[in-house]
Design an enzyme around this catalytic site. Structure first.
Site, mmCIF file in Angstrom:
data_model
loop_
_atom_site.group_PDB
_atom_site.id
_atom_site.type_symbol
_atom_site.label_atom_id
_atom_site.label_comp_id
_atom_site.label_asym_id
_atom_site.label_seq_id
_atom_site.Cartn_x
_atom_site.Cartn_y
_atom_site.Cartn_z
ATOM 1 N N TRP A 247 35.273 -21.977 -21.787
ATOM 2 C CA TRP A 247 34.237 -23.041 -21.235
ATOM 3 C C TRP A 247 34.800 -24.393 -21.024
ATOM 4 O O TRP A 247 34.152 -25.005 -20.263
ATOM 5 C CB TRP A 247 33.239 -23.086 -22.614
ATOM 6 C CG TRP A 247 33.548 -24.242 -23.740
ATOM 7 C CD1 TRP A 247 34.709 -23.863 -24.504
ATOM 8 C CD2 TRP A 247 32.930 -25.209 -24.233
ATOM 9 N NE1 TRP A 247 34.768 -24.722 -25.327
ATOM 10 C CE2 TRP A 247 33.660 -25.544 -25.348
ATOM 11 C CE3 TRP A 247 31.746 -25.864 -23.977
ATOM 12 C CZ2 TRP A 247 33.256 -26.620 -26.168
ATOM 13 C CZ3 TRP A 247 31.391 -26.752 -24.856
ATOM 14 C CH2 TRP A 247 32.138 -27.284 -25.952
ATOM 15 N N ASP A 248 36.216 -24.435 -21.135
ATOM 16 C CA ASP A 248 37.026 -25.750 -21.067
ATOM 17 C C ASP A 248 36.677 -25.951 -19.273
ATOM 18 O O ASP A 248 36.901 -26.917 -18.897
ATOM 19 C CB ASP A 248 38.395 -25.426 -21.312
ATOM 20 C CG ASP A 248 38.833 -25.293 -22.951
ATOM 21 O OD1 ASP A 248 37.790 -24.221 -23.312
ATOM 22 O OD2 ASP A 248 39.587 -25.516 -23.256
ATOM 23 N N GLU B 244 33.822 -25.316 -34.212
ATOM 24 C CA GLU B 244 34.415 -23.946 -34.744
ATOM 25 C C GLU B 244 34.857 -23.997 -36.125
ATOM 26 O O GLU B 244 35.357 -22.951 -36.697
ATOM 27 C CB GLU B 244 35.483 -23.316 -33.707
ATOM 28 C CG GLU B 244 34.963 -22.951 -32.248
ATOM 29 C CD GLU B 244 36.006 -22.725 -31.404
ATOM 30 O OE1 GLU B 244 37.132 -22.729 -31.698
ATOM 31 O OE2 GLU B 244 35.749 -22.418 -30.016
ATOM 32 N N GLN C 129 34.534 -30.594 -33.462
ATOM 33 C CA GLN C 129 34.453 -31.354 -32.370
ATOM 34 C C GLN C 129 32.741 -31.828 -32.294
ATOM 35 O O GLN C 129 31.775 -30.993 -33.031
ATOM 36 C CB GLN C 129 34.763 -30.821 -30.907
ATOM 37 C CG GLN C 129 34.360 -29.418 -30.718
ATOM 38 C CD GLN C 129 34.915 -28.816 -29.571
ATOM 39 O OE1 GLN C 129 35.293 -29.447 -28.638
ATOM 40 N NE2 GLN C 129 35.277 -27.508 -29.579
HETATM 41 C C1 BGC Z 1 38.271 -25.151 -29.393
HETATM 42 C C2 BGC Z 1 37.538 -24.497 -28.096
HETATM 43 C C3 BGC Z 1 38.466 -24.426 -26.989
HETATM 44 C C4 BGC Z 1 39.635 -23.692 -27.164
HETATM 45 C C5 BGC Z 1 40.511 -23.561 -25.719
HETATM 46 C C6 BGC Z 1 39.549 -24.373 -29.336
HETATM 47 O O1 BGC Z 1 40.393 -24.953 -30.398
HETATM 48 O O2 BGC Z 1 37.675 -25.153 -30.418
HETATM 49 O O3 BGC Z 1 36.476 -25.313 -27.974
HETATM 50 O O4 BGC Z 1 37.513 -23.863 -25.938
HETATM 51 O O5 BGC Z 1 40.277 -24.199 -27.972
HETATM 52 O O6 BGC Z 1 40.858 -24.914 -25.445
#
Ligand code: BGC
Length: 720
Positions: free
Chosen positions: A323-324, A465, A577
């Protein structure tokens, strides 16, 4: 500020510097490793779409043959920064032209001294062309030998992806290598030409490393200049990659004209996304660096690839897209280079079949996009990764199974693009289908929670997360609600503006009146826990978790996840986050300032800003700006701005934090620059500059019109 530079070489920072000195052209990127090599370097070139199978991570971008390889021998002594003495050193990346230059004055172990200047770029004017020049100014009389190669013996940290096919020399002297990925069978051809006034030239047919050797007479003070051009193409571009690579080489007469074309195209590129921060050189350079990193990763001519979380600049996340892209990187493109945004969204359109298959396999309808996506759009999130407490143990990764918000994130970016560009034909042809099929997914994934009398999503992971297997994550629920409504509005709009397409999609996606009624009901009755004061509970039971004062853990060098452990982190209110703030940032129109303030005050002290996700700080900065906390906003912004430049998280060696880079642009434009674009396409500017910024200028394009905004510390702005 356009120049990123260093004046000393520190081997301890080698990998970090390789990342930030990456060059590229939207087709490929090459890390900033040295031409001649250095022990333990992570030299790599990644080409968009060139994936190959890999254990655990399913598939990864294959580290392409090394086009940089160039050895210089001074009277037989091999130039290397690992031996001899470095008398002077400077490396510069010119962000304005995408040219990397390194100048070294070096003394060999036996005392020969020379100045060596290496200059390289990946042509943005011709994406199949790579250029490298080496200028040697000997301070001795004798001989200089050069060995320029295409090195096919590259690997991905030990894993071999390439199977050489053929190599050799063509009649015009061009040296080539054809090779192929082992499983995905993508053919890659590289063709090399060396220009210079050598006394002797020879072709060495070294297996998998075709090499050209040149010998020059060295006279003290007289420069020896060699140009290495490499043409590159894959079977993703054409059925005959070598021909294509060769053609691009033949079309390139000399260094000067290739460089002139490069400068010209880059000037055009910067024109439309111009940003100038006066009064803060660090921020000025950092925002340009962030834009540069995204521009060199942005596919210009390919709409079947996406940008990985580490762009094309490192092995981290294996080239997989998250989703980045949609939430963090796309706004830069949508508002300054919409044709790039469209390419990236096309990728999501072409990967709809895989998203549908993922939903179906889990027993749902519609399109559930992969949390990690590569060439086909199938789920490529590794199921297990090494545990950070004990690398010998494995930890289960749940995002591929539970992070459903990705589907709404994609739909959100589609709508944002449509609103910004007014590109109705594209929306009718492609975008609408994404929005409708993701809505269908959210309707089918919703559960009626009878005891609460609402529809919810249980067993999910939201943006934070640190907590997995949660119920009713507010971000997920409210973006699903948004997606369902966007689906209904899309259909109504299509009925009016493209009735044939509306009928076609109704049929194809089985959008019966009952089904649409259900969408409406789910959207109306979505579960969300909001207190009377507007405080949103991040997910069911979040407020019951153990509270935590992150200040008690300072100073620390680890994330709260590492400190608490994967299981342990689930028991605390520490978040990776700012989940709820991200929701309010995206759905800004739905919240008053005071509603945002309540959530901002609650979640900010509970967020792991320093070692949580790098995605958090830029969004935190924007929300802080909205709240008028400019000094705090700047702290978050500068943390994001330094993510790679100063390697604040210690992992920049794995590649650029692409989402953070996109977030930096957003923090400047939407945060300090105060640009607010309303869903109906109208916009307003509320500048909120940090106290030391004298002036901020930025540019954006809405519906074909480019606006230049200049903001001043007193909150005024002018429009150009
Ligand atoms: C983050 C995610 C992100 C991913 C890739 C993870 O550590 O929690 O939100 O999409 O890294 O950057």
């Amino acid at each position: 500020m356009w120049i990123l530079s260093e004046d000393t070489f520190d081997p301890a920072k080698q990998h970090h510097k390789e990342t930030i000195f990456t060059i590229g052209n939207g087709y490929l990127s090459t890390r900033g490793a040295f031409e001649e090599g250095y022990p333990n370097d992570r030299r790599a070139t990644f080409i968009h779409g060139v994936f190959d199978d890999a254990p655990i991570v399913v598939t990864e971008l294959a580290n392409a043959p090394d086009w940089l390889a160039l050895h210089v021998l001074l009277d037989g002594e091999k130039f290397s920064l690992a031996t001899g003495t470095i008398l002077a050193y400077r490396r510069e990346l010119d962000l304005q032209s995408g040219v990397l230059r390194r100048e070294v004055r070096w003394q060999s172990p036996q005392g020969r001294v020379a100045r060596l200047i290496f200059t390289r770029f990946a042509s943005l004017a011709d994406e199949h062309l790579l250029a490298l020049r080496c200028e040697i100014i000997p301070e001795f009389d004798g001989q200089v030998e050069l060995r320029a190669a295409i090195n096919g013996q590259t690997d991905n940290e030990g894993l071999l992806h390439w199977q050489p096919l053929t190599q050799g020399q063509l009649t015009d002297g061009t040296v080539f290598l054809r090779t192929r990925t082992r499983k995905s069978r993508i053919e890659l051809a590289l063709a090399m030409r060396l220009l210079g006034n050598a006394a002797q030239t020879a072709f060495w047919d070294v297996e998998n490393v075709p090499t050209v050797q040149q010998v020059y007479v060295a006279r003290a003070g007289q420069p020896i200049v060699v140009t290495k051009f490499v043409g590159i193409a894959t079977s993703r571009d054409t059925a005959a990659p070598l021909e294509l690579a060769h053609r691009h080489l033949q079309a390139t007469p000399d260094w000067e004209s290739a460089l002139a074309a490069q400068r010209q195209v880059w000037a055009r590129e910067w024109e439309r996304c111009q940003i100038v921060i006066e009064g803060d050189d660090e921020a000025d350079l950092a925002v340009r660096f962030s834009i540069f990193q995204l521009l060199i990763a942005a596919p210009r001519r390919d709409n079947r690839v996406n940008i990985g979380a580490k762009t094309l600049s490192g092995f981290g996340y294996r080239g997989h897209a998250f989703w980045d892209t949609e939430i963090f990187m796309l706004p830069l493109f949508t508002y300054t280079a919409p044709e790039i945004a469209r390419n990236l969204l096309d990728y999501r359109y072409f990967t709809l079949p895989a998203a549908r298959a993922k939903a179906r396999a889990a027993g749902y309808e519609g399109a559930w996009y992969a949390w990690e996506s590569a060439d086909t759009g199938e789920e490529v999130t590794p199921t297990w990764v090494p545990d950070f407490h004990d690398k010998k143990k494995l930890a289960r990764v749940w995002t591929g199974d539970l992070a459903i918000h990705i589907s709404a994130d994609v739909a959100y970016a589609v709508q944002q693009f449509w609103q910004a560009t007014g590109d109705d034909p594209w929306y009718i042809e492609r975008g609408a289908e994404i929005v409708l099929d993701t809505a269908k997914f959210f309707a089918s994934r919703a559960e009626w929670l009878a005891e609460r009398g609402c529809y919810g999503y249980t067993d999910v992971i939201g943006p934070d997360e640190y907590h997995d297997h949660v119920n009713n994550n507010a971000y997920t629920n409210l973006l699903a609600q948004w997606n369902l409504r966007a689906g209904l509005e899309t259909l109504a709009w299509l009925d009016q503006h493209a009735p044939q397409k509306a009928a076609e999609l109704r049929r194809q996606l089985d959008l019966t009146p009952d089904r649409l009624q259900h969408w409406q009901t789910v959207a109306e009755k979505i579960c969300v826990n909001v207190g009377a004061n507007g405080l949103i509970e991040q997910f069911d039971g979040f407020f019951q978790l153990k509270d935590v004062n992150l200040a008690d853990y300072e100073p620390r060098t680890k994330s709260m996840h590492e400190i608490f452990g994967i299981e342990g982190a689930n028991e605390y209110q520490a978040i990776k986050q700012p989940d709820v703030l991200m929701l309010q940032f995206l759905l800004r129109e739905q919240y008053s300032d005071s509603q945002i303030r309540v959530n901002y005050d609650y979640y900010t002290p509970r967020t792991d800003h320093t070692y949580g996700s790098s995605l958090g700080p830029p969004i935190q900065a924007i929300v802080a700006c909205q709240m008028g906390d400019i000094a705090e906003a700047y702290e978050h912004f500068i943390r994001a701005a330094r993510a790679d430049l100063r390697d604040v998280r210690g992992n920049a060696g794995d590649g650029i934090h692409a989402a953070s880079a996109g977030g930096v642009w957003q923090a400047v434009v939407f945060g300090f620059g105060g640009l607010r674009i309303h869903p109906d396409g109208t916009w307003a500017v509320y500048p909120r500059l940090p106290s030391h910024w004298r002036r901020l200028t930025y540019r954006f394009t809405l519906r074909g019109t480019t606006h230049t905004i200049t903001c001043y510390p007193n909150g005024h702005y002018t429009m150009g």
